[in-house]
Write a protein that holds these residues in place. Sequence first.
Motif, PDB file in Angstrom:
ATOM      1  N   GLU A 271       6.062 -16.721   1.822  1.00 52.71           N
ATOM      2  CA  GLU A 271       5.855 -16.138   0.496  1.00 52.71           C
ATOM      3  C   GLU A 271       4.733 -15.095   0.452  1.00 52.71           C
ATOM      4  N   ASN A 272       4.077 -14.830   1.582  1.00 50.72           N
ATOM      5  CA  ASN A 272       3.005 -13.836   1.617  1.00 50.72           C
ATOM      6  C   ASN A 272       3.545 -12.453   1.288  1.00 50.72           C
ATOM      7  N   TYR A 273       2.720 -11.636   0.641  1.00 48.37           N
ATOM      8  CA  TYR A 273       3.102 -10.242   0.428  1.00 48.37           C
ATOM      9  C   TYR A 273       1.861  -9.384   0.222  1.00 48.37           C
ATOM     10  N   LEU A 274       2.075  -8.079   0.375  1.00 42.99           N
ATOM     11  CA  LEU A 274       1.024  -7.084   0.205  1.00 42.99           C
ATOM     12  C   LEU A 274       1.389  -6.193  -0.979  1.00 42.99           C
ATOM     13  N   GLU A 275       0.360  -5.671  -1.653  1.00 38.53           N
ATOM     14  CA  GLU A 275       0.568  -4.733  -2.752  1.00 38.53           C
ATOM     15  C   GLU A 275      -0.320  -3.515  -2.516  1.00 38.53           C
ATOM     16  N   TYR A 276       0.286  -2.340  -2.628  1.00 33.36           N
ATOM     17  CA  TYR A 276      -0.447  -1.075  -2.526  1.00 33.36           C
ATOM     18  C   TYR A 276      -0.209  -0.292  -3.810  1.00 33.36           C
ATOM     19  N   ASN A 277      -1.261   0.304  -4.367  1.00 38.29           N
ATOM     20  CA  ASN A 277      -1.171   1.142  -5.562  1.00 38.29           C
ATOM     21  C   ASN A 277      -1.717   2.523  -5.228  1.00 38.29           C
ATOM     22  N   PHE A 278      -1.021   3.559  -5.710  1.00 37.64           N
ATOM     23  CA  PHE A 278      -1.422   4.944  -5.483  1.00 37.64           C
ATOM     24  C   PHE A 278      -1.374   5.691  -6.811  1.00 37.64           C
ATOM     25  N   ALA A 279      -2.450   6.359  -7.171  1.00 38.30           N
ATOM     26  CA  ALA A 279      -2.505   7.119  -8.420  1.00 38.30           C
ATOM     27  C   ALA A 279      -2.447   8.616  -8.125  1.00 38.30           C
ATOM     28  N   PRO A 280      -1.944   9.411  -9.069  1.00 33.90           N
ATOM     29  CA  PRO A 280      -1.959  10.864  -8.896  1.00 33.90           C
ATOM     30  C   PRO A 280      -3.369  11.440  -8.750  1.00 33.90           C
ATOM     31  N   SER A 281      -4.383  10.670  -9.106  1.00 39.78           N
ATOM     32  CA  SER A 281      -5.775  11.093  -8.901  1.00 39.78           C
ATOM     33  C   SER A 281      -6.188  10.967  -7.429  1.00 39.78           C
ATOM     34  N   ARG A 282      -5.364  10.298  -6.628  1.00 37.87           N
ATOM     35  CA  ARG A 282      -5.574   9.946  -5.219  1.00 37.87           C
ATOM     36  C   ARG A 282      -6.414   8.674  -5.067  1.00 37.87           C
ATOM     37  N   GLN A 283      -6.686   7.996  -6.176  1.00 38.88           N
ATOM     38  CA  GLN A 283      -7.311   6.686  -6.094  1.00 38.88           C
ATOM     39  C   GLN A 283      -6.237   5.700  -5.640  1.00 38.88           C
ATOM     40  N   TRP A 284      -6.664   4.572  -5.070  1.00 36.67           N
ATOM     41  CA  TRP A 284      -5.719   3.635  -4.499  1.00 36.67           C
ATOM     42  C   TRP A 284      -6.276   2.221  -4.543  1.00 36.67           C
ATOM     43  N   ALA A 285      -5.411   1.263  -4.275  1.00 39.94           N
ATOM     44  CA  ALA A 285      -5.810  -0.145  -4.167  1.00 39.94           C
ATOM     45  C   ALA A 285      -4.859  -0.831  -3.194  1.00 39.94           C
ATOM     46  N   ALA A 286      -5.326  -1.914  -2.588  1.00 37.47           N
ATOM     47  CA  ALA A 286      -4.485  -2.696  -1.679  1.00 37.47           C
ATOM     48  C   ALA A 286      -4.910  -4.160  -1.761  1.00 37.47           C
TER      49      ALA A 286
END
Length: 172
Positions: free
Chosen positions: A66-81
């Motif tokens: 059930e493990n998973y990863l999440e990546y977020n990318f914004a048009p500002s070039r900010q990100w999260a993982a």
Amino acid sequence: MQSLAGCIERIDVTITLGTSGEVTLTYRVSAEIAALEIPALSTPRRIDGLWKSACFELFIGNFEDENYLEYNFAPSRQWAAYQFAGYRSDMAELETNTPNITIAQDADILTLSATLHLPDSWRARRLRAGISAVIAKKNGDISYWAAAHPPGKPDFHHKDCFAVQLEARSAS
């Protein structure tokens, strides 16, 4: 991904998985771009809460647990993982390098490309992906886009969203 969400005509996404664990995504939003709330370009940095406005997302799961990863990318070039042990559980920041994010836009197309590197332990797994986007309009409306949605309200963490099987390109 297609919808009748006002000024947004459609969102097309391509995704590739390289043999060294690099994932490249290109999101192409066909819309009346002037009506969208697009943050200004800034220095790429990790930041939480990107999903509250304009954000392109990638969820990576596997077939074994059930493990998973999440990546977020914004048009500002900010990100999260982030990494999760199960459905919305045991969330932790994912230790990773800054993804390479590029933006291009004109009157009716916004393109965001992102390249990231999967953790070593994920490279040999059978992977599936959830590809999604949160699009904010200047009038305050927010629309939620995904390659697949579970029944009910949008929930990108739900396994029904992990609809794309990822296979590494062969080295040639």
